[in-house]
Design a protein around this motif. Structure first.
Motif, short mmCIF file in Angstrom:
data_model
loop_
_atom_site.label_atom_id
_atom_site.label_comp_id
_atom_site.label_asym_id
_atom_site.label_seq_id
_atom_site.Cartn_x
_atom_site.Cartn_y
_atom_site.Cartn_z
N PHE A 438 30.56 21.17 -14.81
CA PHE A 438 30.83 19.76 -14.57
C PHE A 438 29.57 19.03 -14.12
CE2 PHE A 438 31.85 16.45 -11.45
CZ PHE A 438 32.57 15.57 -12.25
N LEU A 439 28.81 19.64 -13.19
CA LEU A 439 27.58 19.00 -12.72
C LEU A 439 26.54 18.90 -13.84
CD1 LEU A 439 27.20 20.67 -9.19
CD2 LEU A 439 28.02 18.36 -9.72
N TYR A 440 26.47 19.95 -14.66
CA TYR A 440 25.53 19.93 -15.79
C TYR A 440 25.87 18.80 -16.75
CZ TYR A 440 22.89 21.56 -19.84
OH TYR A 440 22.04 21.65 -20.92
N ALA A 441 27.15 18.66 -17.07
CA ALA A 441 27.57 17.59 -17.97
C ALA A 441 27.31 16.22 -17.35
CB ALA A 441 29.05 17.75 -18.32
N VAL A 446 23.93 11.21 -17.21
CA VAL A 446 23.04 10.29 -16.49
C VAL A 446 21.69 10.18 -17.18
CG1 VAL A 446 21.78 9.95 -14.33
CG2 VAL A 446 24.17 10.65 -14.28
N ILE A 447 21.17 11.32 -17.65
CA ILE A 447 19.87 11.31 -18.36
C ILE A 447 19.96 10.47 -19.62
CG2 ILE A 447 18.25 12.76 -19.63
CD1 ILE A 447 18.80 14.95 -17.58
N ILE A 448 21.05 10.66 -20.37
CA ILE A 448 21.20 9.90 -21.62
C ILE A 448 21.32 8.41 -21.32
CG2 ILE A 448 22.76 9.51 -23.57
CD1 ILE A 448 23.40 12.49 -23.53
N TYR A 449 22.07 8.09 -20.26
CA TYR A 449 22.26 6.67 -19.94
C TYR A 449 20.97 6.01 -19.51
CZ TYR A 449 24.03 2.52 -17.61
OH TYR A 449 24.26 1.23 -17.22
N VAL A 450 20.12 6.75 -18.78
CA VAL A 450 18.88 6.16 -18.27
C VAL A 450 17.81 6.10 -19.34
CG1 VAL A 450 16.99 6.51 -16.62
CG2 VAL A 450 19.36 6.84 -15.90
N ARG A 451 17.69 7.09 -20.19
CA ARG A 451 16.59 7.21 -21.15
C ARG A 451 16.79 6.37 -22.40
NH1 ARG A 451 11.99 10.35 -19.62
NH2 ARG A 451 12.64 11.47 -17.73
N LEU A 452 18.00 6.21 -22.83
CA LEU A 452 18.25 5.54 -24.11
C LEU A 452 18.70 4.10 -23.88
CD1 LEU A 452 20.02 8.38 -26.10
CD2 LEU A 452 17.60 7.79 -26.06
N ASP A 453 18.37 3.25 -24.84
CA ASP A 453 18.78 1.85 -24.79
C ASP A 453 19.90 1.65 -25.80
OD1 ASP A 453 19.05 -0.79 -24.48
OD2 ASP A 453 17.10 -1.35 -25.34
#
Length: 464
Positions: A438-441, A446-453
């Motif tokens: 769950f933490l990994y997902a 969060v990484i996808i939300y921050v890195r991609l526009d």
């Protein structure tokens, strides 16, 4: 071929139902040379201990004998047991005797058979609940409680008794009346009867006593005991208890001022009582519907934890209380395992107060998720309820729940049950892996939300 099938069916029927329908007979070879009875009616329970000297007057070995109780007393019987002269517990099995359908019988199997013309000493114990009736049924706050006992002067048995003595233990000198059958004597709160000679089988003679008894007449009308087993080193126990004062009801108003000023006010009321928990009990809590009850004390002893439980208000006749008691114990004291096989050995009910009587106990055992091959052995007959599932944090299939109930319970029923089950050790990793996954997902999201526009329209500044 048809005859063969019929024979096989008859054999299977006998194998399946023959033992349960077995009828015992009253052996004429069994005689009772002497009986010493002690009837303790000093508390709210009636405890009868009888020391029997059995004699085998036949020519064959005597391997068992029968115990019974009066027909009007069988509904009040909570416990019956027997021991030999060495203190060994003897096995009792409920049985029937032809021609005595209104009586309840038990066959007692002896550890060592009695030879012809020999004798042996057996001690029997029986406990009766709700056998003492308040009389009068209502009293004021200042009055003492008087109760009536109605029993049998003789030891009720299907065998001939050569000699018998009976001691009625009241532990009070305030006796209104009692049965006077010569020879008898009264001394220090005990009435002694006998010896009486040549008493026939199934003989009854009324034995009455009307006396003062201010002991706590406290009855647990219902208790729900929840045992949650964890393989991470802990077993959580929670009890929801409903108690009622079943003595003489309070007549007139209750004065809190008089009750606090005069220590002798309300002699039949229940101010507090002591509950004993296992010595390893920790994180103990005691609360009701209003929250935590702070008027309680806990003492740590060598072999137990003593709780002095004091309800929010004193209990008079007809008054009730409801509370929850919980604590934790380490699993290594009650849970044993060898490989994938586990054995849980715990008490079906614990000590609530001295001379307790419980109308119904309902116990639920929550096992770890993935437990299979569940088998339970009980020290006495209980009613097994349908199994169910319990869901809590990080559960996928649900945890198996084993439930059973027992009515008319006393302190003699504080015995261990044994529950066996199989649990693969790899399932211990299920919950940690679920947390890690769950933490990994979550971090990936969060990484996808921050890195991609993900915006469709770009701002003018971004275009330049």
């Amino acid at each position: 071929m048809a005859k063969l099938r019929i024979c096989v069916f008859i054999l299977l029927y006998i194998a399946a139902f023959g033992y349960s329908n077995k009828v015992d007979t009253i052996s004429p070879d069994i005689k009772i040379k002497n009986v010493d009875r002690y009837i303790d009616i000093s508390s709210q329970l009636v405890k009868i201990v009888s020391k029997l000297t059995l004699e085998n007057s036949g020519k064959t070995l005597l391997k068992s004998f029968l115990l019974t109780v009066e027909g009007d007393k069988k509904e009040n019987l909570a416990f019956i047991g027997a021991k030999d002269s060495s203190g060994n517990e003897l096995k009792l099995a409920a049985t029937t005797v032809k021609g005595y359908d209104n009586l309840k019988f038990w066959r007692v199997d002896l550890k060592e058979a009695i030879n012809a013309a020999a004798s042996a000493v057996i001690t029997t114990e029986s406990v009766f609940t709700k056998a003492l009736l308040p009389y009068p049924t209502e009293i004021t706050q200042q009055e003492d409680q008087l109760v009536k006992y109605n029993g049998n002067l003789y030891f009720f048995t299907p065998y001939q008794v050569a000699s018998q003595k009976t001691s009625l233990v009241l532990n009070t000198k305030s006796v209104e009346s009692f049965t006077k059958v010569k020879p008898f004597s009264q001394q220090d709160g005990t009435v002694s009867y006998g010896p009486y000679s040549n008493i026939g089988p199934f003989t009854e003679k009324e034995l009455n006593a009307h006396y003062k008894n201010n002991s706590p007449f406290l009855t647990v009308t219902r208790i729900e005991r929840l045992i949650e087993v964890s393989h991470w080193g802990n077993i959580a126990i929670e009890e929801t208890i409903e108690v009622e004062h079943t003595g003489a009801k309070l007549k007139g108003p209750f004065s809190r001022y008089d009750y606090q000023q005069d220590h002798h006010s309300g002699p039949a009321s229940v101010r507090s009582y002591k509950t004993f928990l296992p010595a390893s009990a920790a994180d103990v809590y005691y609360r009701d519907t209003n929250g935590n009850i702070s008027t309680s004390n806990m003492k740590l002893k060598k072999d137990s934890v003593e709780l002095d439980l004091r309800p929010r208000y004193p209990l008079f006749g007809g008054w009730r209380s409801h509370y929850t008691l919980g604590y934790n114990v380490p699993s290594y004291e009650y849970l044993y395992h060898s490989g994938n096989e586990y054995l849980l050995k715990m008490r079906a009910v614990d000590h609530i107060f001295d001379d307790m009587q419980i109308e119904e106990v309902r116990t639920k055992i929550i096992l770890p998720e993935g437990s299979i091959g569940i088998k339970v052995n009980f020290p006495y007959p209980v009613t097994r309820l349908p199994d169910s599932l319990h869901y809590t944090y990080l559960d996928t299939k649900g945890r198996p729940v084993i439930s059973f109930t027992k009515k008319n319970v006393v302190e003699n029923h504080i015995q261990d049950f044994q529950l066996r089950y199989t649990f693969p050790p790899l399932l211990m990793l299920q919950e940690p892996l679920l947390v890690v996954g769950f933490l990994y997902a979550l971090f990936i999201c969060v990484i996808i939300y921050v890195r991609l526009d993900f915006s469709i329209h770009k701002s003018e500044q971004h275009k330049e």
